[in-house]
Design a protein around this motif. Structure first.
Motif, short mmCIF file in Angstrom:
data_model
loop_
_atom_site.label_atom_id
_atom_site.label_comp_id
_atom_site.label_asym_id
_atom_site.label_seq_id
_atom_site.Cartn_x
_atom_site.Cartn_y
_atom_site.Cartn_z
N LEU B 79 -0.96 4.37 8.20
CA LEU B 79 -1.30 3.27 7.29
C LEU B 79 -1.48 1.99 8.10
O LEU B 79 -0.54 1.48 8.69
N LEU B 80 -2.71 1.49 8.14
CA LEU B 80 -3.01 0.27 8.90
C LEU B 80 -3.07 -0.90 7.91
O LEU B 80 -4.14 -1.32 7.48
N ASP B 81 -1.89 -1.35 7.53
CA ASP B 81 -1.81 -2.42 6.52
C ASP B 81 -0.55 -3.22 6.81
O ASP B 81 0.54 -2.65 6.90
N ASP B 82 -0.70 -4.53 6.96
CA ASP B 82 0.46 -5.37 7.29
C ASP B 82 1.33 -5.67 6.07
O ASP B 82 2.41 -6.22 6.21
N ASP B 83 0.82 -5.33 4.90
CA ASP B 83 1.59 -5.63 3.68
C ASP B 83 1.60 -4.39 2.77
O ASP B 83 1.00 -4.40 1.70
N PRO B 84 2.28 -3.33 3.23
CA PRO B 84 2.21 -2.07 2.48
C PRO B 84 3.01 -2.13 1.18
O PRO B 84 4.03 -2.81 1.10
N LYS B 85 2.50 -1.44 0.19
CA LYS B 85 3.21 -1.33 -1.10
C LYS B 85 2.87 0.01 -1.73
O LYS B 85 1.74 0.48 -1.61
N ILE B 86 3.86 0.57 -2.41
CA ILE B 86 3.58 1.77 -3.20
C ILE B 86 2.57 1.39 -4.28
O ILE B 86 2.69 0.34 -4.92
N GLY B 87 1.55 2.23 -4.47
CA GLY B 87 0.55 1.97 -5.51
C GLY B 87 -0.63 1.15 -5.03
O GLY B 87 -1.61 0.98 -5.77
N LYS B 88 -0.57 0.62 -3.80
CA LYS B 88 -1.66 -0.22 -3.30
C LYS B 88 -2.89 0.63 -2.98
O LYS B 88 -2.78 1.73 -2.47
#
Lengths: 393, 113
Positions: B79-88
């Protein structure tokens, strides 16, 4: 089908071993054989659960090596590799051999020497059980799978870091009374969770899981002697009967499960084991669950039928699963504190439960335990063996 | 040129899609499959930051996720995301997920939409 009893139990102290794998397994075997007091009787089959000797210790065909060291010729012998569920799988093999009439006396000795390699190599060794193309290549490790499982569990069922820490605190406290445990260190909620230094002392491994949510990497061996009930009674040993065994498998890649928070193989294995034993989860007095990660103790306690789905963490909080609660879980300290030499674990769970059912567990004895349950969890739940033991008087 | 796509399979008998591939279809027992590219968008089902890094990685942590794709298939990847969230909401890309000496291994990487 003939009835099968456990008539001997023994193990080495888990931790870091200075001796080799075969020597370690030999030590556990001698303790179990001495405990069984066989006299002139000879073991006619040997099962040796182990996951990594070929890779970690550069040794193969270890069942033959163990038979040789113990002079158990001409017993049938084989190693059993079924990932982290190897131990209880091998006990099942021993059970089948006796139940079918093919053998009368069986030695099951599981062992692992994981600290022969560094931590990175040991982690990679265990990670190699994940799906090679769909999981492993991404850097998936067992803690990574457990971390993703935990995050979803927290989101769905209201499990918090505090609930996980309570499992660790309980199991570490139990291990203080277990001379065979790898880690004997009293921990507190404050020390691992709320104190400012907790971020240093209890760092994240695969968030939300932290160091004290994960079992250590251990060396160790555990051994059982199984016999037909007839022989067990003749020898005059207290009879701990293997009343039920269940095993079930599930998808290799965790993401393929219809609901990745469900450990279907645990549920099915437990149902089979209880069905075979003719009892229900409510009849169980003590359980050893496969808490390689704290969340697994909670999730398995639900799937095995002790608590409703999503309520296992409440039971921990209310003390139900502590040693003085109505269903003590992991009085040995569990994998969490007793340690997890993978091939030995499933056998060691049953060694502990045999002692509990005989009233020989010392300071950690669960008073009056008559029926016991073990869950040996392979892969990330893709191969699970459940066992029910009962004390027969 | 090397094919850097990631494929699942579709059962030729019943159309069931699978990732990863299996030899027998769990729906109908079919044995013949055609490849399907793992692509498109989906949502993060769960994720973790792995600090106890596996072999071959020199990072502070490795962010992994299980993503539920629009097709209904799920996939594990980075996951290349600095602000991960379930459902994103994320999009499937393919990149280098592991390097072993000279060898580069390509696989799924999820980026925010």
């Amino acid at each position: 089908m003939r009835e099968v009893a456990i008539i001997g139990a023994g193990m080495t102290k888990f931790g870091r071993s200075e001796i080799g794998l075969i020597e370690l397994m030999s030590e556990a075997s001698i303790r179990a054989l001495d405990d069984a007091s066989l006299g002139d009787l000879r073991v006619d089959a040997v099962y040796v659960p182990n996951m990594g000797a070929a890779r970690l210790n550069r040794q193969t065909a270890i069942a033959s090596a163990l038979v040789d060291r113990l002079n158990l010729f001409p017993a049938m012998a084989e190693a059993v590799e079924n990932g982290p569920a190897s131990g209880a799988s091998a006990v099942k093999n021993g059970f089948q051999a006796i139940a079918s009439g093919m053998a009368d006396l069986v030695l099951v000795t599981g062992g692992e020497r994981m600290r022969a390699v560094n931590n990175l190599e040991a982690t990679d060794f265990v990670a190699s059980l994940s799906h090679p193309q769909a999981e492993y290549i991404y850097g998936v490790t067992l803690p990574a799978l457990a971390g993703m499982f935990t995050r979803l569990y927290m989101e769905r069922y209201g499990v918090t870091a505090r609930h996980l820490a309570l499992v660790a605190v309980k199991n570490h406290a139990n291990a203080l009374d277990n001379p065979y445990a790898h880690i004997q260190q009293r921990i507190t909620l404050e020390g691992i969770l709320t104190a400012p230094e907790a971020v240093v002392n209890n760092p994240y491994i695969a968030d939300p899981l932290r160091l004290y949510d994960c079992c250590p990497v251990s060396d160790g061996a555990a051994s059982l002697v199984l016999a037909s009930r007839e022989i067990a009674e003749k020898l005059g040993r207290p009879v701990v009967r293997i009343a039920g065994i269940g095993q079930a498998t599930d998808t290799h890649a965790v993401h393929e499960r219809p609901d990745p928070t469900e450990l279907t193989a645990v549920r099915l294995a437990a149902q089979k084991a209880f069905g075979m034993a003719g009892i229900t989860p409510q009849d169980i007095d003590v359980a050893e669950l496969h808490d390689a990660f704290t969340i697994l103790e909670i999730a398995e306690s639900e799937e095995a039928g002790f608590f409703r789905k999503g309520e296992g963490h409440v039971a921990v909080e209310e003390g139900v699963t502590s040693r003085t609660g109505t269903l003590p879980i992991n009085p040995s300290g569990g994998l969490k504190a007793k340690g997890h030499p993978v091939g030995a674990t499933g056998v060691a769970q049953l060694v502990e439960l045999t002692w509990q059912l005989r009233g020989e567990a010392g300071e950690r004895q669960v008073e009056g335990a008559k029926s016991a349950f073990a869950c040996n969890f392979g892969g990330f739940g893709n191969n699970v063996v459940a066992t029910v033991l009962r004390r027969e008087d | 040129m090397e094919d850097k796509k990631v494929y699942g399979v579709r059962c030729k008998a019943c159309g069931k899609e699978l990732y990863p591939a299996h030899a027998l279809c769990p729906e109908c027992g079919g044995r013949e499959f055609e490849p399907i590219e793992i692509r498109g968008e989906g949502v993060v089902l769960t994720y973790t930051d792995v600090y106890a890094l596996p072999l071959d990685y020199a990072l502070r942590y490795l962010r992994l996720a299980i993503v539920e794709l629009e097709s209904g298939l799920r996939a594990t990847g980075q996951l290349l995301d600095d602000d991960p969230k379930i459902g994103k909401r994320v999009r499937v890309t393919v990149g280098v997920v592991r390097e072993r000496g000279e060898e580069k291994i390509y696989g799924l990487q999820f980026v925010p939409v």
